[in-house]
Design an enzyme around this catalytic site. Structure first.
Site, PDB file in Angstrom:
ATOM      1  N   SER A  21       3.664   2.930   8.178  1.00 36.64           N
ATOM      2  CA  SER A  21       3.446   1.708   7.326  1.00 36.64           C
ATOM      3  C   SER A  21       5.398   1.096   6.680  1.00 36.64           C
ATOM      4  O   SER A  21       5.404   1.988   6.414  1.00 36.64           O
ATOM      5  CB  SER A  21       2.813   2.060   6.518  1.00 36.64           C
ATOM      6  OG  SER A  21       1.493   2.630   6.923  1.00 36.64           O
ATOM      7  N   HIS A  36       1.529  -0.917   0.269  1.00 37.56           N
ATOM      8  CA  HIS A  36       0.311   0.300   0.148  1.00 37.56           C
ATOM      9  C   HIS A  36       1.422   1.076  -0.404  1.00 37.56           C
ATOM     10  O   HIS A  36       0.259   2.208  -0.191  1.00 37.56           O
ATOM     11  CB  HIS A  36      -0.850   0.060   1.065  1.00 37.56           C
ATOM     12  CG  HIS A  36      -0.725   0.494   2.803  1.00 37.56           C
ATOM     13  ND1 HIS A  36      -0.371  -1.080   3.598  1.00 37.56           N
ATOM     14  CD2 HIS A  36       0.180   0.995   3.392  1.00 37.56           C
ATOM     15  CE1 HIS A  36       0.450  -0.054   4.715  1.00 37.56           C
ATOM     16  NE2 HIS A  36       0.403   1.861   4.393  1.00 37.56           N
ATOM     17  N   ASP A  91      -0.160  -7.172   1.632  1.00 35.20           N
ATOM     18  CA  ASP A  91      -0.198  -6.653   2.104  1.00 35.20           C
ATOM     19  C   ASP A  91       1.654  -6.663   1.746  1.00 35.20           C
ATOM     20  O   ASP A  91       2.474  -5.746   3.163  1.00 35.20           O
ATOM     21  CB  ASP A  91      -0.864  -5.653   3.083  1.00 35.20           C
ATOM     22  CG  ASP A  91      -0.253  -4.072   3.186  1.00 35.20           C
ATOM     23  OD1 ASP A  91       0.538  -3.710   1.420  1.00 35.20           O
ATOM     24  OD2 ASP A  91      -0.266  -2.938   3.894  1.00 35.20           O
TER      25      ASP A  91
END
Length: 247
Positions: free
Chosen positions: A203, A66, A110
């Site tokens: 992230s 992402h 992911d």
């Protein structure tokens, strides 16, 4: 509960926001995490965002898919991302290997590999991080660490300096409120009785357990309350190996 796709997580981190902040943590000793990578990303729509990642080979960084974008620049050897040091190495990403099964609805798979245009020079401030074998299944209850330059609070900006927090691996049931949580693909991380968590901006960063990168910061709650969801790296070892061997 409203779950948001990971790209929004970088701006919201955790309800289902991309996890990108270190909440309840402390500043790392400068350059004590030489594998950490700071990603500056230009999105397909133009705006820029940031993520974390980590060096696994001199020319490869592992992060979350992402965090993909139109272009990515990686900074290695950084502690304070606003104060350039001689330890910095800024490298261009020439290819983004996004996991082909990544699903923006479930947020499964992911994970992404970034190939650097040039090999990093290994120094005291820049080094690689080991990652697990396919069958290394880290058990719940283990205390691990996650680092990043993300927010230090839900309404606070990202941190200029690298922050770190200790988090506990939880039983899968602790993440049952995340509709698509899959214990085989993901890790449930962070004691719900604590305030410590990863949040927006973290992230793509690694979950370090006993010196090995076991997880990648993926998503969590919008209010940043733990636990959060991390990609389980061991499940993807065959995919990682295939790309590294071919490139």
């Amino acid at each position: 509960m409203l779950l948001l796709p990971l790209p929004l997580l970088l701006f919201f981190l955790c309800s289902r926001a991309e996890a990108g902040e270190i909440i309840g943590g402390t500043e790392c000793k400068p350059h004590s995490r030489p594998y950490m990578a700071y990603l500056e990303i230009v999105t397909s729509n133009g705006p820029s965002k940031s993520c974390g990642g980590f060096l696994i080979r001199r020319n490869f960084v592992l992060t979350a898919v992402h965090c993909a974008g139109r272009s990515i620049t990686v900074t290695l050897g950084a502690h304070n991302i606003t104060e350039k040091e001689d330890t910095w190495q800024k490298l261009e990403v020439i290819k983004q290997f996004r996991h082909p099964k990544y699903n923006t609805s479930t947020l499964h798979h992911d994970i992404m590999l970034l190939k650097l245009k040039e090999k990093a020079s290994l120094t005291l401030a820049v080094g690689t991080l080991p990652f697990p074998s396919q069958f290394n299944f880290v058990p719940p209850g283990r205390m691990c660490r996650v680092a990043g330059w993300g927010r230090t609070g839900v309404l606070k900006p990202g941190s200029d300096t690298l922050q770190e927090v200790k988090l506990r691996l939880m039983d899968p049931q602790a993440c049952s409120h995340f509709r698509y949580f899959d214990h085989n693909l993901q890790l449930c991380v962070g004691n719900p009785r604590k305030t410590k968590s990863a949040f927006k901006g973290d992230s793509g960063g690694p979950l370090l357990c006993a010196g090995v990168a076991q997880g990648i910061v993926s998503y969590g709650r919008l209010d940043a309350k733990p636990p959060a969801v991390f990609t389980r790296i061991s499940h993807y070892r065959p995919w990682i190996n295939k790309i590294l061997q071919a490139n």
